[in-house]
Write a protein that holds these residues in place. Structure first.
Motif, PDB file in Angstrom:
ATOM      1  N   HIS A  10      -3.734   7.439   7.135  1.00 39.89           N
ATOM      2  CA  HIS A  10      -4.509   7.701   5.896  1.00 39.89           C
ATOM      3  C   HIS A  10      -4.832   6.180   5.446  1.00 39.89           C
ATOM      4  O   HIS A  10      -3.863   5.564   5.584  1.00 39.89           O
ATOM      5  CB  HIS A  10      -4.162   8.589   5.018  1.00 39.89           C
ATOM      6  CG  HIS A  10      -5.147   9.149   3.968  1.00 39.89           C
ATOM      7  ND1 HIS A  10      -5.131   8.632   2.936  1.00 39.89           N
ATOM      8  CD2 HIS A  10      -5.843  10.180   3.889  1.00 39.89           C
ATOM      9  CE1 HIS A  10      -6.057   9.101   2.006  1.00 39.89           C
ATOM     10  NE2 HIS A  10      -6.589  10.160   2.714  1.00 39.89           N
ATOM     11  N   TRP A  11      -5.964   5.843   4.754  1.00 42.69           N
ATOM     12  CA  TRP A  11      -6.119   5.132   4.091  1.00 42.69           C
ATOM     13  C   TRP A  11      -5.143   4.326   3.229  1.00 42.69           C
ATOM     14  O   TRP A  11      -4.693   5.442   2.380  1.00 42.69           O
ATOM     15  CB  TRP A  11      -7.594   4.647   3.504  1.00 42.69           C
ATOM     16  CG  TRP A  11      -7.767   5.690   2.466  1.00 42.69           C
ATOM     17  CD1 TRP A  11      -8.302   7.080   2.570  1.00 42.69           C
ATOM     18  CD2 TRP A  11      -7.510   5.349   1.158  1.00 42.69           C
ATOM     19  NE1 TRP A  11      -8.075   7.325   0.990  1.00 42.69           N
ATOM     20  CE2 TRP A  11      -7.779   6.552   0.251  1.00 42.69           C
ATOM     21  CE3 TRP A  11      -7.082   4.119   0.209  1.00 42.69           C
ATOM     22  CZ2 TRP A  11      -7.675   6.684  -1.078  1.00 42.69           C
ATOM     23  CZ3 TRP A  11      -6.883   4.322  -1.060  1.00 42.69           C
ATOM     24  CH2 TRP A  11      -7.307   5.425  -1.813  1.00 42.69           C
ATOM     25  N   ALA A  12      -4.962   3.070   2.798  1.00 38.19           N
ATOM     26  CA  ALA A  12      -3.806   2.919   1.693  1.00 38.19           C
ATOM     27  C   ALA A  12      -4.334   1.588   1.221  1.00 38.19           C
ATOM     28  O   ALA A  12      -4.995   0.583   1.664  1.00 38.19           O
ATOM     29  CB  ALA A  12      -2.516   2.824   2.350  1.00 38.19           C
ATOM     30  N   GLU A  13      -3.965   1.414  -0.154  1.00 38.68           N
ATOM     31  CA  GLU A  13      -4.104   0.012  -0.714  1.00 38.68           C
ATOM     32  C   GLU A  13      -2.805  -0.400  -1.265  1.00 38.68           C
ATOM     33  O   GLU A  13      -2.239   0.596  -2.004  1.00 38.68           O
ATOM     34  CB  GLU A  13      -5.290   0.069  -1.913  1.00 38.68           C
ATOM     35  CG  GLU A  13      -5.789  -1.124  -2.345  1.00 38.68           C
ATOM     36  CD  GLU A  13      -6.982  -1.059  -2.948  1.00 38.68           C
ATOM     37  OE1 GLU A  13      -7.533  -1.833  -3.544  1.00 38.68           O
ATOM     38  OE2 GLU A  13      -7.578   0.145  -2.833  1.00 38.68           O
ATOM     39  N   SER A  14      -2.490  -1.799  -1.246  1.00 42.86           N
ATOM     40  CA  SER A  14      -1.373  -2.149  -2.002  1.00 42.86           C
ATOM     41  C   SER A  14      -1.702  -3.795  -2.360  1.00 42.86           C
ATOM     42  O   SER A  14      -2.712  -4.185  -2.302  1.00 42.86           O
ATOM     43  CB  SER A  14      -0.120  -2.286  -1.077  1.00 42.86           C
ATOM     44  OG  SER A  14      -0.284  -3.315   0.017  1.00 42.86           O
ATOM     45  N   GLY A  17      -3.490  -5.570   0.116  1.00 38.90           N
ATOM     46  CA  GLY A  17      -5.019  -5.394   0.228  1.00 38.90           C
ATOM     47  C   GLY A  17      -5.151  -3.871   0.847  1.00 38.90           C
ATOM     48  O   GLY A  17      -4.284  -3.180   0.458  1.00 38.90           O
ATOM     49  N   LYS A  18      -5.986  -3.524   1.494  1.00 42.99           N
ATOM     50  CA  LYS A  18      -6.569  -2.431   1.851  1.00 42.99           C
ATOM     51  C   LYS A  18      -6.139  -2.138   3.334  1.00 42.99           C
ATOM     52  O   LYS A  18      -5.847  -3.327   4.223  1.00 42.99           O
ATOM     53  CB  LYS A  18      -8.030  -2.063   1.936  1.00 42.99           C
ATOM     54  CG  LYS A  18      -8.759  -2.059   0.530  1.00 42.99           C
ATOM     55  CD  LYS A  18     -10.223  -1.928   0.587  1.00 42.99           C
ATOM     56  CE  LYS A  18     -10.736  -1.802  -0.859  1.00 42.99           C
ATOM     57  NZ  LYS A  18     -11.957  -1.764  -0.908  1.00 42.99           N
ATOM     58  N   GLY A  19      -5.728  -1.145   3.780  1.00 39.60           N
ATOM     59  CA  GLY A  19      -5.002  -0.805   5.016  1.00 39.60           C
ATOM     60  C   GLY A  19      -4.817   0.742   5.399  1.00 39.60           C
ATOM     61  O   GLY A  19      -5.552   1.757   4.852  1.00 39.60           O
ATOM     62  N   ASN A  20      -3.839   0.892   6.241  1.00 38.76           N
ATOM     63  CA  ASN A  20      -3.411   2.163   6.485  1.00 38.76           C
ATOM     64  C   ASN A  20      -2.118   2.760   6.636  1.00 38.76           C
ATOM     65  O   ASN A  20      -1.261   1.715   6.905  1.00 38.76           O
ATOM     66  CB  ASN A  20      -4.079   2.499   8.162  1.00 38.76           C
ATOM     67  CG  ASN A  20      -5.559   2.667   8.308  1.00 38.76           C
ATOM     68  OD1 ASN A  20      -6.296   3.370   7.713  1.00 38.76           O
ATOM     69  ND2 ASN A  20      -6.040   1.652   8.840  1.00 38.76           N
ATOM     70  N   GLU A  35       3.266   1.110   7.445  1.00 36.79           N
ATOM     71  CA  GLU A  35       1.955   0.698   6.781  1.00 36.79           C
ATOM     72  C   GLU A  35       1.435  -0.698   7.236  1.00 36.79           C
ATOM     73  O   GLU A  35       2.224  -1.531   7.732  1.00 36.79           O
ATOM     74  CB  GLU A  35       2.182   0.587   5.374  1.00 36.79           C
ATOM     75  CG  GLU A  35       2.947   1.741   4.669  1.00 36.79           C
ATOM     76  CD  GLU A  35       2.900   1.625   3.236  1.00 36.79           C
ATOM     77  OE1 GLU A  35       2.206   1.134   2.479  1.00 36.79           O
ATOM     78  OE2 GLU A  35       3.912   2.169   2.613  1.00 36.79           O
ATOM     79  N   TYR A  37      -1.380  -3.847   6.650  1.00 37.49           N
ATOM     80  CA  TYR A  37      -2.362  -4.480   5.903  1.00 37.49           C
ATOM     81  C   TYR A  37      -2.693  -5.613   6.602  1.00 37.49           C
ATOM     82  O   TYR A  37      -2.054  -6.770   6.562  1.00 37.49           O
ATOM     83  CB  TYR A  37      -1.768  -4.508   4.466  1.00 37.49           C
ATOM     84  CG  TYR A  37      -1.310  -3.480   3.949  1.00 37.49           C
ATOM     85  CD1 TYR A  37      -2.281  -2.615   3.299  1.00 37.49           C
ATOM     86  CD2 TYR A  37       0.027  -3.217   4.016  1.00 37.49           C
ATOM     87  CE1 TYR A  37      -1.984  -1.402   2.502  1.00 37.49           C
ATOM     88  CE2 TYR A  37       0.505  -2.056   3.149  1.00 37.49           C
ATOM     89  CZ  TYR A  37      -0.385  -0.976   2.832  1.00 37.49           C
ATOM     90  OH  TYR A  37       0.123   0.167   2.039  1.00 37.49           O
TER      91      TYR A  37
END
Length: 92
Positions: A10-14, A17-20, A35, A37
């Protein structure tokens, strides 16, 4: 099977930056996660994690609103897990 393993991406943001985020779940419990990024990959499981900013998720899978579209194969998860472990200097 209640405790069958399932795998999700699933997409993720930290702050990186943006990632999975890729998850391995047994039943409703997340047991391993990766995770990614950009060029940075981190991992976490019940025994530890490679980056203090990214501990193992404590929420149940049902809380994360994942569905069949988010499911991936064990092979895809294991490839990401191995890459993250090696990149952070940990044995696979």
């Amino acid at each position: 099977m209640k405790n069958a393993k399932k795998y999700y991406k699933h997409w993720a943001e930290s702050g990186l930056g943006k990632g999975n985020v890729l998850l391995e779940a047994r039943g409703d419990t997340i047991v391993r996660q990766v995770e990614i990024y950009g060029m940075t990959a981190v991992w976490a499981d019940a025994h530890g994690h490679s980056d203090d900013r990214f501990p193992l998720a404590e929420q149940p899978v049902s809380f994360l609103d994942l569905d069949e579209d988010d499911e991936i194969t064990a092979r895809e998860f294991d490839a990401a897990w191995k890459k993250a472990r090696l990149a952070t200097g940990y044995p696979v």
